[in-house]
Scaffold this motif. Structure first.
Motif, PDB file in Angstrom:
ATOM      1  N   PHE A 123     -64.408  82.973-100.658  1.00  0.00           N
ATOM      2  CA  PHE A 123     -63.936  82.390 -99.396  1.00  0.00           C
ATOM      3  C   PHE A 123     -63.118  83.411 -98.622  1.00  0.00           C
ATOM      4  N   GLY A 124     -63.127  83.274 -97.314  1.00  0.00           N
ATOM      5  CA  GLY A 124     -62.423  84.224 -96.450  1.00  0.00           C
ATOM      6  C   GLY A 124     -60.911  84.109 -96.573  1.00  0.00           C
ATOM      7  N   ALA A 125     -60.250  85.162 -96.134  1.00  0.00           N
ATOM      8  CA  ALA A 125     -58.794  85.239 -96.299  1.00  0.00           C
ATOM      9  C   ALA A 125     -58.054  84.416 -95.251  1.00  0.00           C
ATOM     10  N   ASP A 126     -58.733  84.024 -94.167  1.00  0.00           N
ATOM     11  CA  ASP A 126     -58.011  83.344 -93.078  1.00  0.00           C
ATOM     12  C   ASP A 126     -58.119  81.823 -93.133  1.00  0.00           C
ATOM     13  N   ASN A 127     -58.731  81.316 -94.187  1.00  0.00           N
ATOM     14  CA  ASN A 127     -58.843  79.861 -94.291  1.00  0.00           C
ATOM     15  C   ASN A 127     -57.465  79.221 -94.416  1.00  0.00           C
ATOM     16  N   VAL A 128     -57.313  78.057 -93.809  1.00  0.00           N
ATOM     17  CA  VAL A 128     -56.078  77.276 -93.992  1.00  0.00           C
ATOM     18  C   VAL A 128     -56.282  76.408 -95.232  1.00  0.00           C
ATOM     19  N   VAL A 129     -55.339  76.521 -96.165  1.00  0.00           N
ATOM     20  CA  VAL A 129     -55.501  75.895 -97.483  1.00  0.00           C
ATOM     21  C   VAL A 129     -54.490  74.761 -97.653  1.00  0.00           C
ATOM     22  N   ALA A 130     -54.982  73.599 -98.091  1.00  0.00           N
ATOM     23  CA  ALA A 130     -54.078  72.453 -98.330  1.00  0.00           C
ATOM     24  C   ALA A 130     -54.012  72.141 -99.818  1.00  0.00           C
ATOM     25  N   VAL A 131     -52.813  71.879-100.283  1.00  0.00           N
ATOM     26  CA  VAL A 131     -52.607  71.445-101.678  1.00  0.00           C
ATOM     27  C   VAL A 131     -51.676  70.238-101.672  1.00  0.00           C
ATOM     28  N   LEU A 132     -51.805  69.404-102.692  1.00  0.00           N
ATOM     29  CA  LEU A 132     -50.832  68.324-102.851  1.00  0.00           C
ATOM     30  C   LEU A 132     -49.534  68.938-103.368  1.00  0.00           C
ATOM     31  N   ASP A 133     -48.455  68.224-103.207  1.00  0.00           N
ATOM     32  CA  ASP A 133     -47.161  68.662-103.737  1.00  0.00           C
ATOM     33  C   ASP A 133     -46.514  67.453-104.384  1.00  0.00           C
ATOM     34  N   PRO A 134     -46.373  67.435-105.730  1.00  0.00           N
ATOM     35  CA  PRO A 134     -46.622  68.459-106.734  1.00  0.00           C
ATOM     36  C   PRO A 134     -48.114  68.688-106.992  1.00  0.00           C
ATOM     37  N   VAL A 135     -48.394  69.858-107.607  1.00  0.00           N
ATOM     38  CA  VAL A 135     -49.785  70.265-107.817  1.00  0.00           C
ATOM     39  C   VAL A 135     -49.896  71.180-109.037  1.00  0.00           C
ATOM     40  N   TYR A 136     -51.076  71.226-109.615  1.00  0.00           N
ATOM     41  CA  TYR A 136     -51.372  72.174-110.705  1.00  0.00           C
ATOM     42  C   TYR A 136     -51.115  73.583-110.157  1.00  0.00           C
ATOM     43  N   PRO A 137     -50.193  74.343-110.751  1.00  0.00           N
ATOM     44  CA  PRO A 137     -49.723  75.575-110.104  1.00  0.00           C
ATOM     45  C   PRO A 137     -50.782  76.666-109.916  1.00  0.00           C
ATOM     46  N   VAL A 138     -51.874  76.569-110.619  1.00  0.00           N
ATOM     47  CA  VAL A 138     -52.926  77.594-110.497  1.00  0.00           C
ATOM     48  C   VAL A 138     -53.464  77.675-109.064  1.00  0.00           C
ATOM     49  N   TYR A 139     -53.615  76.518-108.418  1.00  0.00           N
ATOM     50  CA  TYR A 139     -54.185  76.540-107.061  1.00  0.00           C
ATOM     51  C   TYR A 139     -53.280  77.334-106.118  1.00  0.00           C
ATOM     52  N   VAL A 140     -51.985  77.120-106.256  1.00  0.00           N
ATOM     53  CA  VAL A 140     -51.034  77.808-105.376  1.00  0.00           C
ATOM     54  C   VAL A 140     -50.954  79.284-105.752  1.00  0.00           C
ATOM     55  N   ASP A 141     -50.711  79.553-107.031  1.00  0.00           N
ATOM     56  CA  ASP A 141     -50.496  80.951-107.454  1.00  0.00           C
ATOM     57  C   ASP A 141     -51.693  81.838-107.124  1.00  0.00           C
ATOM     58  N   THR A 142     -52.912  81.318-107.292  1.00  0.00           N
ATOM     59  CA  THR A 142     -54.083  82.163-107.034  1.00  0.00           C
ATOM     60  C   THR A 142     -54.257  82.437-105.542  1.00  0.00           C
ATOM     61  N   ASN A 143     -53.809  81.500-104.708  1.00  0.00           N
ATOM     62  CA  ASN A 143     -53.842  81.760-103.262  1.00  0.00           C
ATOM     63  C   ASN A 143     -52.792  82.785-102.870  1.00  0.00           C
ATOM     64  N   VAL A 144     -51.651  82.745-103.560  1.00  0.00           N
ATOM     65  CA  VAL A 144     -50.618  83.761-103.294  1.00  0.00           C
ATOM     66  C   VAL A 144     -51.179  85.128-103.701  1.00  0.00           C
ATOM     67  N   MET A 145     -51.760  85.208-104.887  1.00  0.00           N
ATOM     68  CA  MET A 145     -52.303  86.479-105.392  1.00  0.00           C
ATOM     69  C   MET A 145     -53.374  87.042-104.458  1.00  0.00           C
ATOM     70  N   ALA A 146     -54.146  86.128-103.864  1.00  0.00           N
ATOM     71  CA  ALA A 146     -55.245  86.568-102.995  1.00  0.00           C
ATOM     72  C   ALA A 146     -54.759  86.916-101.588  1.00  0.00           C
ATOM     73  N   GLY A 147     -53.463  86.765-101.359  1.00  0.00           N
ATOM     74  CA  GLY A 147     -52.918  87.153-100.044  1.00  0.00           C
ATOM     75  C   GLY A 147     -53.113  86.104 -98.976  1.00  0.00           C
ATOM     76  N   HIS A 148     -53.297  84.845 -99.397  1.00  0.00           N
ATOM     77  CA  HIS A 148     -53.540  83.786 -98.414  1.00  0.00           C
ATOM     78  C   HIS A 148     -52.256  83.125 -97.936  1.00  0.00           C
ATOM     79  N   THR A 149     -51.114  83.614 -98.391  1.00  0.00           N
ATOM     80  CA  THR A 149     -49.850  82.955 -98.030  1.00  0.00           C
ATOM     81  C   THR A 149     -48.816  83.981 -97.599  1.00  0.00           C
ATOM     82  N   GLY A 150     -47.758  83.444 -97.006  1.00  0.00           N
ATOM     83  CA  GLY A 150     -46.571  84.271 -96.765  1.00  0.00           C
ATOM     84  C   GLY A 150     -45.659  84.149 -97.971  1.00  0.00           C
ATOM     85  N   PRO A 151     -44.434  84.633 -97.835  1.00  0.00           N
ATOM     86  CA  PRO A 151     -43.481  84.500 -98.939  1.00  0.00           C
ATOM     87  C   PRO A 151     -43.033  83.053 -99.125  1.00  0.00           C
TER      88      PRO A 151
END
Ligand code: MLT
Length: 409
Positions: A119-147
Protein backbone atom coordinates in the motif's frame (compact mmCIF):
# COMPACT_ATOMS: atom_id res chain seq x y z
CA UNK A 1 27.92 5.23 8.76
CA UNK A 2 24.91 3.65 7.17
CA UNK A 3 21.61 5.47 7.56
CA UNK A 4 18.84 3.87 9.55
CA UNK A 5 15.08 3.91 9.12
CA UNK A 6 14.40 6.81 11.47
CA UNK A 7 10.73 5.96 11.71
CA UNK A 8 11.75 3.34 14.26
CA UNK A 9 12.94 6.16 16.52
CA UNK A 10 9.39 7.49 16.66
CA UNK A 11 8.22 4.35 18.48
CA UNK A 12 7.47 5.38 22.05
CA UNK A 13 8.63 2.16 23.69
CA UNK A 14 9.26 -1.52 23.09
CA UNK A 15 6.65 -3.88 21.67
CA UNK A 16 3.98 -4.25 24.37
CA UNK A 17 4.30 -7.98 24.98
CA UNK A 18 8.10 -7.95 24.87
CA UNK A 19 8.03 -5.16 27.46
CA UNK A 20 5.80 -7.21 29.72
CA UNK A 21 8.04 -10.26 29.25
CA UNK A 22 11.01 -8.10 30.25
CA UNK A 23 9.26 -6.83 33.40
CA UNK A 24 8.23 -10.39 34.30
CA UNK A 25 11.80 -11.62 33.84
CA UNK A 26 13.15 -8.89 36.15
CA UNK A 27 10.46 -9.67 38.71
CA UNK A 28 11.32 -13.38 38.61
CA UNK A 29 15.01 -12.63 39.09
CA UNK A 30 14.21 -10.48 42.12
CA UNK A 31 11.59 -12.91 43.46
CA UNK A 32 12.77 -16.40 42.48
CA UNK A 33 10.23 -18.18 44.68
CA UNK A 34 7.19 -16.33 43.27
CA UNK A 35 4.78 -18.61 41.44
CA UNK A 36 3.44 -16.35 38.72
CA UNK A 37 0.17 -16.92 36.90
CA UNK A 38 0.43 -15.48 33.38
CA UNK A 39 -2.78 -14.08 31.95
CA UNK A 40 -1.02 -11.50 29.82
CA UNK A 41 0.00 -12.45 26.27
CA UNK A 42 -2.57 -14.64 24.57
CA UNK A 43 -0.36 -17.69 24.38
CA UNK A 44 -1.94 -21.13 24.36
CA UNK A 45 -1.11 -23.71 27.01
CA UNK A 46 -3.00 -26.84 25.93
CA UNK A 47 -1.23 -29.41 23.73
CA UNK A 48 -1.93 -29.84 20.03
CA UNK A 49 -4.89 -31.97 18.99
CA UNK A 50 -4.01 -35.67 18.47
CA UNK A 51 -5.26 -35.44 14.86
CA UNK A 52 -2.77 -32.63 14.22
CA UNK A 53 0.09 -34.54 15.82
CA UNK A 54 -0.72 -37.65 13.80
CA UNK A 55 -0.82 -35.71 10.53
CA UNK A 56 2.46 -33.96 11.30
CA UNK A 57 4.15 -37.28 12.18
CA UNK A 58 2.93 -38.81 8.93
CA UNK A 59 4.24 -35.80 6.97
CA UNK A 60 7.63 -36.06 8.66
CA UNK A 61 7.74 -39.74 7.69
CA UNK A 62 7.00 -38.75 4.07
CA UNK A 63 9.98 -36.41 4.19
CA UNK A 64 12.19 -39.35 5.24
CA UNK A 65 11.65 -41.24 1.98
CA UNK A 66 13.04 -40.20 -1.42
CA UNK A 67 9.81 -40.98 -3.30
CA UNK A 68 7.63 -38.81 -1.04
CA UNK A 69 10.19 -36.19 -0.01
CA UNK A 70 9.23 -32.59 -0.83
CA UNK A 71 11.43 -29.55 -1.22
CA UNK A 72 10.08 -26.03 -1.73
CA UNK A 73 6.31 -25.93 -1.73
CA UNK A 74 4.22 -23.27 -3.45
CA UNK A 75 4.83 -19.92 -1.68
CA UNK A 76 1.07 -19.42 -1.42
CA UNK A 77 0.60 -22.74 0.38
CA UNK A 78 -0.26 -26.28 -0.62
CA UNK A 79 -3.50 -26.81 -2.52
CA UNK A 80 -4.76 -29.35 0.03
CA UNK A 81 -4.73 -26.73 2.82
CA UNK A 82 -6.04 -23.83 0.73
CA UNK A 83 -8.91 -26.02 -0.51
CA UNK A 84 -9.76 -27.17 3.02
CA UNK A 85 -9.84 -23.57 4.25
CA UNK A 86 -11.94 -22.30 1.34
CA UNK A 87 -14.48 -25.08 1.77
CA UNK A 88 -14.72 -25.22 5.58
CA UNK A 89 -14.11 -21.66 6.70
CA UNK A 90 -15.77 -19.75 3.87
CA UNK A 91 -17.96 -21.64 1.40
CA UNK A 92 -19.71 -23.52 4.24
CA UNK A 93 -20.72 -20.12 5.66
CA UNK A 94 -21.94 -18.80 2.32
CA UNK A 95 -18.81 -16.69 1.78
CA UNK A 96 -17.69 -16.83 -1.82
CA UNK A 97 -13.94 -17.39 -1.38
CA UNK A 98 -11.87 -19.54 -3.70
CA UNK A 99 -8.75 -21.48 -2.66
CA UNK A 100 -6.67 -19.31 -5.01
CA UNK A 101 -7.57 -16.26 -2.90
CA UNK A 102 -5.96 -17.77 0.20
CA UNK A 103 -2.28 -17.20 1.04
CA UNK A 104 -0.84 -19.49 3.71
CA UNK A 105 1.71 -17.82 5.97
CA UNK A 106 3.52 -18.15 9.26
CA UNK A 107 1.39 -15.72 11.23
CA UNK A 108 -1.25 -13.02 11.24
CA UNK A 109 0.99 -10.66 13.17
CA UNK A 110 3.50 -10.89 10.31
CA UNK A 111 0.85 -10.61 7.60
CA UNK A 112 -0.95 -7.66 9.15
CA UNK A 113 2.38 -5.85 9.33
CA UNK A 114 3.77 -6.99 5.98
CA UNK A 115 0.62 -6.04 4.08
CA UNK A 116 1.75 -2.41 4.25
CA UNK A 117 4.44 -3.29 1.67
CA UNK A 118 1.81 -3.19 -1.05
CA UNK A 119 0.00 0.00 0.00
CA UNK A 120 1.10 3.56 -0.67
CA UNK A 121 2.68 5.76 1.95
CA UNK A 122 0.08 8.54 1.72
CA UNK A 123 -2.96 6.51 2.70
CA UNK A 124 -4.94 7.77 5.68
CA UNK A 125 -5.05 4.93 8.19
CA UNK A 126 -7.74 4.39 10.86
CA UNK A 127 -7.38 2.20 13.93
CA UNK A 128 -9.60 1.63 16.93
CA UNK A 129 -8.32 2.87 20.28
CA UNK A 130 -7.49 0.62 22.16
CA UNK A 131 -6.07 -1.64 19.46
CA UNK A 132 -3.70 -4.57 18.86
CA UNK A 133 -0.40 -2.63 18.87
CA UNK A 134 1.00 -4.30 15.75
CA UNK A 135 -1.28 -2.27 13.46
CA UNK A 136 -0.01 1.00 14.91
CA UNK A 137 3.66 0.08 15.31
CA UNK A 138 3.98 -1.25 11.75
CA UNK A 139 2.50 1.96 10.35
CA UNK A 140 4.98 3.96 12.41
CA UNK A 141 7.85 1.78 11.10
CA UNK A 142 6.64 2.25 7.54
CA UNK A 143 6.72 6.03 7.93
CA UNK A 144 2.96 6.50 7.74
CA UNK A 145 2.77 8.62 10.89
CA UNK A 146 4.23 11.62 12.62
CA UNK A 147 5.69 11.46 16.11
CA UNK A 148 3.62 10.45 19.13
CA UNK A 149 1.98 13.02 21.40
CA UNK A 150 2.02 12.93 25.21
CA UNK A 151 -0.83 10.38 25.25
CA UNK A 152 1.09 8.12 22.85
CA UNK A 153 -1.07 8.89 19.80
CA UNK A 154 0.87 9.14 16.55
CA UNK A 155 0.28 12.09 14.27
CA UNK A 156 -1.52 11.26 11.04
CA UNK A 157 -3.35 8.16 12.30
CA UNK A 158 -7.12 8.38 12.75
CA UNK A 159 -8.03 6.92 16.14
CA UNK A 160 -11.56 5.68 16.73
CA UNK A 161 -12.25 5.40 20.48
CA UNK A 162 -13.90 2.25 21.82
CA UNK A 163 -14.78 2.53 25.50
CA UNK A 164 -17.60 1.59 27.85
CA UNK A 165 -19.19 4.96 26.98
CA UNK A 166 -19.89 3.88 23.39
CA UNK A 167 -20.37 0.19 24.27
CA UNK A 168 -17.09 -0.49 22.46
CA UNK A 169 -18.76 0.22 19.12
CA UNK A 170 -16.59 2.65 17.13
CA UNK A 171 -18.17 5.51 15.21
CA UNK A 172 -17.42 5.59 11.50
CA UNK A 173 -14.57 8.03 10.81
CA UNK A 174 -15.68 11.64 10.37
CA UNK A 175 -13.04 12.12 7.69
CA UNK A 176 -12.33 9.92 4.69
CA UNK A 177 -9.82 7.13 5.45
CA UNK A 178 -8.11 4.72 3.04
CA UNK A 179 -7.20 1.81 5.27
CA UNK A 180 -9.22 0.63 8.26
CA UNK A 181 -8.04 -2.04 10.68
CA UNK A 182 -10.83 -4.00 12.33
CA UNK A 183 -10.36 -7.01 14.62
CA UNK A 184 -13.33 -9.14 15.71
CA UNK A 185 -13.71 -10.87 18.10
CA UNK A 186 -11.77 -7.91 19.34
CA UNK A 187 -8.32 -7.90 20.78
CA UNK A 188 -8.06 -6.42 23.42
CA UNK A 189 -11.67 -5.77 24.50
CA UNK A 190 -13.11 -9.21 23.71
CA UNK A 191 -16.27 -7.70 22.20
CA UNK A 192 -17.78 -8.98 18.95
CA UNK A 193 -19.18 -7.30 15.84
CA UNK A 194 -22.72 -7.91 14.62
CA UNK A 195 -23.53 -8.36 10.93
CA UNK A 196 -25.19 -4.93 10.92
CA UNK A 197 -22.11 -3.27 12.32
CA UNK A 198 -19.81 -4.89 9.76
CA UNK A 199 -22.25 -4.00 7.00
CA UNK A 200 -21.91 -0.33 8.00
CA UNK A 201 -18.13 -0.63 7.62
CA UNK A 202 -18.36 -2.39 4.28
CA UNK A 203 -20.79 0.28 3.04
CA UNK A 204 -18.43 2.99 4.30
CA UNK A 205 -15.54 1.36 2.45
CA UNK A 206 -17.59 1.23 -0.77
CA UNK A 207 -18.63 4.86 -0.47
CA UNK A 208 -15.10 6.06 0.28
CA UNK A 209 -12.96 3.73 -1.82
CA UNK A 210 -11.35 2.36 1.36
CA UNK A 211 -9.92 -1.06 2.17
CA UNK A 212 -10.76 -2.89 5.39
CA UNK A 213 -7.97 -4.97 6.95
CA UNK A 214 -10.02 -7.47 8.92
CA UNK A 215 -8.27 -9.52 11.60
CA UNK A 216 -10.35 -12.58 12.48
CA UNK A 217 -7.68 -14.41 14.48
CA UNK A 218 -10.18 -15.19 17.25
CA UNK A 219 -13.18 -16.22 15.13
CA UNK A 220 -13.08 -19.79 16.47
CA UNK A 221 -14.22 -18.43 19.85
CA UNK A 222 -17.57 -17.30 18.46
CA UNK A 223 -20.35 -19.48 19.81
CA UNK A 224 -23.29 -17.16 19.09
CA UNK A 225 -24.66 -18.22 15.66
CA UNK A 226 -25.76 -14.67 14.81
CA UNK A 227 -22.19 -13.32 14.92
CA UNK A 228 -20.26 -13.42 11.62
CA UNK A 229 -16.94 -15.30 11.61
CA UNK A 230 -15.65 -13.58 8.51
CA UNK A 231 -15.98 -10.15 6.90
CA UNK A 232 -16.74 -12.07 3.70
CA UNK A 233 -20.11 -13.11 5.17
CA UNK A 234 -21.08 -9.46 4.65
CA UNK A 235 -22.60 -8.30 1.34
CA UNK A 236 -20.12 -6.40 -0.79
CA UNK A 237 -17.07 -7.23 1.35
CA UNK A 238 -15.25 -9.01 -1.47
CA UNK A 239 -14.64 -5.65 -3.17
CA UNK A 240 -13.31 -3.84 -0.11
CA UNK A 241 -11.68 -6.23 2.37
CA UNK A 242 -8.69 -8.39 3.19
CA UNK A 243 -8.97 -10.93 6.00
CA UNK A 244 -6.26 -12.28 8.31
CA UNK A 245 -6.77 -15.62 10.03
CA UNK A 246 -4.52 -17.74 12.18
CA UNK A 247 -4.30 -21.27 13.51
CA UNK A 248 -2.51 -19.93 16.61
CA UNK A 249 -5.53 -19.43 18.81
CA UNK A 250 -7.81 -21.75 16.82
CA UNK A 251 -5.66 -24.84 17.19
CA UNK A 252 -2.82 -24.01 19.55
CA UNK A 253 -0.32 -23.20 16.79
CA UNK A 254 1.48 -20.29 18.48
CA UNK A 255 4.67 -22.35 18.55
CA UNK A 256 3.95 -24.24 15.31
CA UNK A 257 3.26 -21.18 13.12
CA UNK A 258 0.57 -21.28 10.47
CA UNK A 259 -1.92 -18.63 9.40
CA UNK A 260 -3.46 -17.27 6.22
CA UNK A 261 -4.58 -14.11 4.51
CA UNK A 262 -7.54 -13.91 2.16
CA UNK A 263 -7.47 -11.41 -0.69
CA UNK A 264 -10.36 -11.60 -3.16
CA UNK A 265 -9.25 -11.35 -6.76
CA UNK A 266 -11.56 -8.43 -7.48
CA UNK A 267 -10.11 -6.20 -4.76
CA UNK A 268 -8.53 -3.16 -6.36
CA UNK A 269 -6.26 -0.32 -5.32
CA UNK A 270 -5.13 2.58 -7.45
CA UNK A 271 -1.93 4.15 -8.67
CA UNK A 272 -1.15 7.83 -8.14
CA UNK A 273 -2.25 8.56 -11.69
CA UNK A 274 -5.58 6.84 -11.09
CA UNK A 275 -5.10 3.43 -12.75
CA UNK A 276 -6.58 0.38 -11.05
CA UNK A 277 -4.31 -2.37 -9.72
CA UNK A 278 -5.10 -5.82 -8.35
CA UNK A 279 -4.25 -6.11 -4.65
CA UNK A 280 -4.22 -9.91 -5.01
CA UNK A 281 -1.55 -9.69 -7.72
CA UNK A 282 0.60 -7.35 -5.66
CA UNK A 283 0.45 -9.56 -2.59
CA UNK A 284 1.13 -12.62 -4.73
CA UNK A 285 4.20 -10.88 -6.13
CA UNK A 286 5.37 -9.94 -2.68
CA UNK A 287 4.75 -13.45 -1.33
CA UNK A 288 6.71 -15.05 -4.19
CA UNK A 289 9.64 -12.74 -3.59
CA UNK A 290 9.80 -12.48 0.18
CA UNK A 291 8.34 -15.76 1.44
CA UNK A 292 9.13 -19.43 0.89
CA UNK A 293 5.97 -20.94 2.30
CA UNK A 294 5.12 -22.73 5.53
CA UNK A 295 6.75 -26.09 6.15
CA UNK A 296 5.00 -29.12 4.70
CA UNK A 297 4.45 -31.00 8.01
CA UNK A 298 2.93 -27.88 9.54
CA UNK A 299 0.52 -27.46 6.62
CA UNK A 300 -0.49 -31.12 6.94
CA UNK A 301 -1.07 -30.51 10.65
CA UNK A 302 -3.26 -27.51 9.83
CA UNK A 303 -5.22 -29.52 7.27
CA UNK A 304 -5.99 -32.13 9.96
CA UNK A 305 -7.93 -29.50 11.93
CA UNK A 306 -10.65 -29.82 9.30
CA UNK A 307 -11.01 -33.61 9.64
CA UNK A 308 -14.00 -34.80 11.73
CA UNK A 309 -11.72 -35.86 14.63
CA UNK A 310 -9.60 -32.74 14.29
CA UNK A 311 -12.63 -30.48 14.48
CA UNK A 312 -13.92 -32.19 17.59
CA UNK A 313 -10.56 -32.12 19.35
CA UNK A 314 -9.85 -28.49 18.52
CA UNK A 315 -13.36 -27.53 19.64
CA UNK A 316 -12.79 -29.24 23.00
CA UNK A 317 -9.68 -27.13 23.61
CA UNK A 318 -11.47 -23.93 22.65
CA UNK A 319 -14.19 -24.83 25.14
CA UNK A 320 -11.52 -25.06 27.86
CA UNK A 321 -10.38 -21.50 27.15
CA UNK A 322 -13.95 -20.21 26.84
CA UNK A 323 -14.80 -21.72 30.22
CA UNK A 324 -11.67 -20.08 31.61
CA UNK A 325 -12.91 -16.75 30.25
CA UNK A 326 -16.25 -17.31 31.98
CA UNK A 327 -14.49 -18.10 35.26
CA UNK A 328 -12.42 -14.92 34.98
CA UNK A 329 -15.55 -12.88 34.32
CA UNK A 330 -17.38 -14.48 37.24
CA UNK A 331 -14.45 -13.92 39.60
CA UNK A 332 -14.34 -10.25 38.61
CA UNK A 333 -18.09 -9.88 39.01
CA UNK A 334 -17.92 -11.27 42.54
CA UNK A 335 -15.35 -8.60 43.32
CA UNK A 336 -17.65 -5.91 41.94
CA UNK A 337 -15.39 -5.24 38.95
CA UNK A 338 -17.00 -4.30 35.65
CA UNK A 339 -15.83 -6.70 32.95
CA UNK A 340 -16.46 -6.86 29.21
CA UNK A 341 -15.85 -9.43 26.48
CA UNK A 342 -14.82 -12.98 27.25
CA UNK A 343 -18.06 -14.53 25.93
CA UNK A 344 -17.30 -15.16 22.27
CA UNK A 345 -13.66 -14.29 22.82
CA UNK A 346 -10.69 -15.39 24.94
CA UNK A 347 -10.01 -11.93 26.39
CA UNK A 348 -11.70 -10.22 29.32
CA UNK A 349 -11.41 -6.44 29.46
CA UNK A 350 -11.97 -4.91 32.86
CA UNK A 351 -12.46 -1.44 34.26
CA UNK A 352 -9.87 -0.96 36.96
CA UNK A 353 -11.58 -0.21 40.28
CA UNK A 354 -10.59 3.02 42.01
CA UNK A 355 -8.19 5.45 40.44
CA UNK A 356 -5.14 3.32 39.63
CA UNK A 357 -3.66 3.69 36.16
CA UNK A 358 -3.36 0.61 33.96
CA UNK A 359 0.36 0.25 34.71
CA UNK A 360 -0.17 0.82 38.47
CA UNK A 361 -2.74 -1.97 38.43
CA UNK A 362 -0.31 -4.17 36.49
CA UNK A 363 2.32 -3.62 39.19
CA UNK A 364 -0.15 -4.19 42.02
CA UNK A 365 -1.29 -7.50 40.52
CA UNK A 366 2.25 -8.58 39.79
CA UNK A 367 3.65 -7.71 43.23
CA UNK A 368 0.72 -8.48 45.52
CA UNK A 369 -0.95 -11.38 43.70
CA UNK A 370 1.81 -12.64 41.41
CA UNK A 371 -0.71 -12.48 38.56
CA UNK A 372 0.36 -10.97 35.22
CA UNK A 373 -2.12 -9.23 32.94
CA UNK A 374 -1.86 -6.59 30.24
CA UNK A 375 -2.32 -2.88 30.97
CA UNK A 376 -5.09 -1.38 28.86
CA UNK A 377 -3.06 1.73 28.12
CA UNK A 378 -0.54 -0.49 26.31
CA UNK A 379 -3.20 -0.85 23.60
CA UNK A 380 -3.80 2.87 23.25
CA UNK A 381 -4.71 6.04 25.11
CA UNK A 382 -8.38 5.04 25.43
CA UNK A 383 -7.28 1.83 27.17
CA UNK A 384 -6.07 3.84 30.17
CA UNK A 385 -7.94 2.73 33.28
CA UNK A 386 -8.64 -0.68 31.74
CA UNK A 387 -6.84 -4.00 31.97
CA UNK A 388 -6.87 -7.19 29.88
CA UNK A 389 -6.89 -10.72 31.29
CA UNK A 390 -6.38 -13.61 28.91
CA UNK A 391 -8.15 -16.95 29.26
CA UNK A 392 -5.18 -18.80 27.78
CA UNK A 393 -3.92 -20.83 30.70
CA UNK A 394 -4.71 -24.07 32.49
CA UNK A 395 -7.97 -24.30 34.45
CA UNK A 396 -6.00 -24.65 37.69
CA UNK A 397 -4.03 -21.47 37.03
CA UNK A 398 -7.12 -19.47 36.08
CA UNK A 399 -8.88 -20.58 39.28
CA UNK A 400 -5.78 -19.73 41.28
CA UNK A 401 -5.65 -16.26 39.70
CA UNK A 402 -9.28 -15.67 40.73
CA UNK A 403 -8.49 -16.60 44.35
CA UNK A 404 -5.47 -14.36 44.43
CA UNK A 405 -7.36 -11.40 43.00
CA UNK A 406 -9.99 -11.82 45.69
CA UNK A 407 -7.30 -11.42 48.34
CA UNK A 408 -5.95 -8.12 47.08
CA UNK A 409 -9.01 -6.28 45.74
C1 MLT B 1 -2.07 -10.96 22.35
O1 MLT B 1 -1.87 -11.34 23.48
O2 MLT B 1 -2.63 -9.89 22.09
C2 MLT B 1 -1.63 -11.83 21.24
O3 MLT B 1 -1.16 -13.02 21.71
C3 MLT B 1 -0.59 -11.20 20.47
C4 MLT B 1 -0.42 -11.91 19.17
O4 MLT B 1 -1.20 -12.78 18.82
O5 MLT B 1 0.51 -11.53 18.50
Amino acid sequence: MTQINENYLKLTGGYLFSEIARLVKTFREENPSANLVRLDIGDVTEPLAPAVIQAMHAAVDEMAVRSSFRGYGPEQGHGFLREAIAKNDYQSRGADIDASEIFISDGSKCDSGNILDIFGADNVVAVLDPVYPVYVDTNVMAGHTGPADAAGRYGGLVYLPVTAENNFVPDLPRQRVDLIYLCYPNNPTGVVASKEMLQRWVDYAHQNGSTILYDAAYEAYITDPSIPHSIFEIDGARDVAIEFRSFSKTAGFTGVRCAFTVIPKGLKGKTQDGREASIHSLWNRRHNTKFNGVSYPVQRGAEAIYSPEGRQQVRATIEIYLTNARLVREALKKLGIQAYGGVNAPYVWLKIPGSLSSWDFFNKLLREANVVGTPGSGFGACGEGYFRLSAFNSRANVEEAGKRLAKII
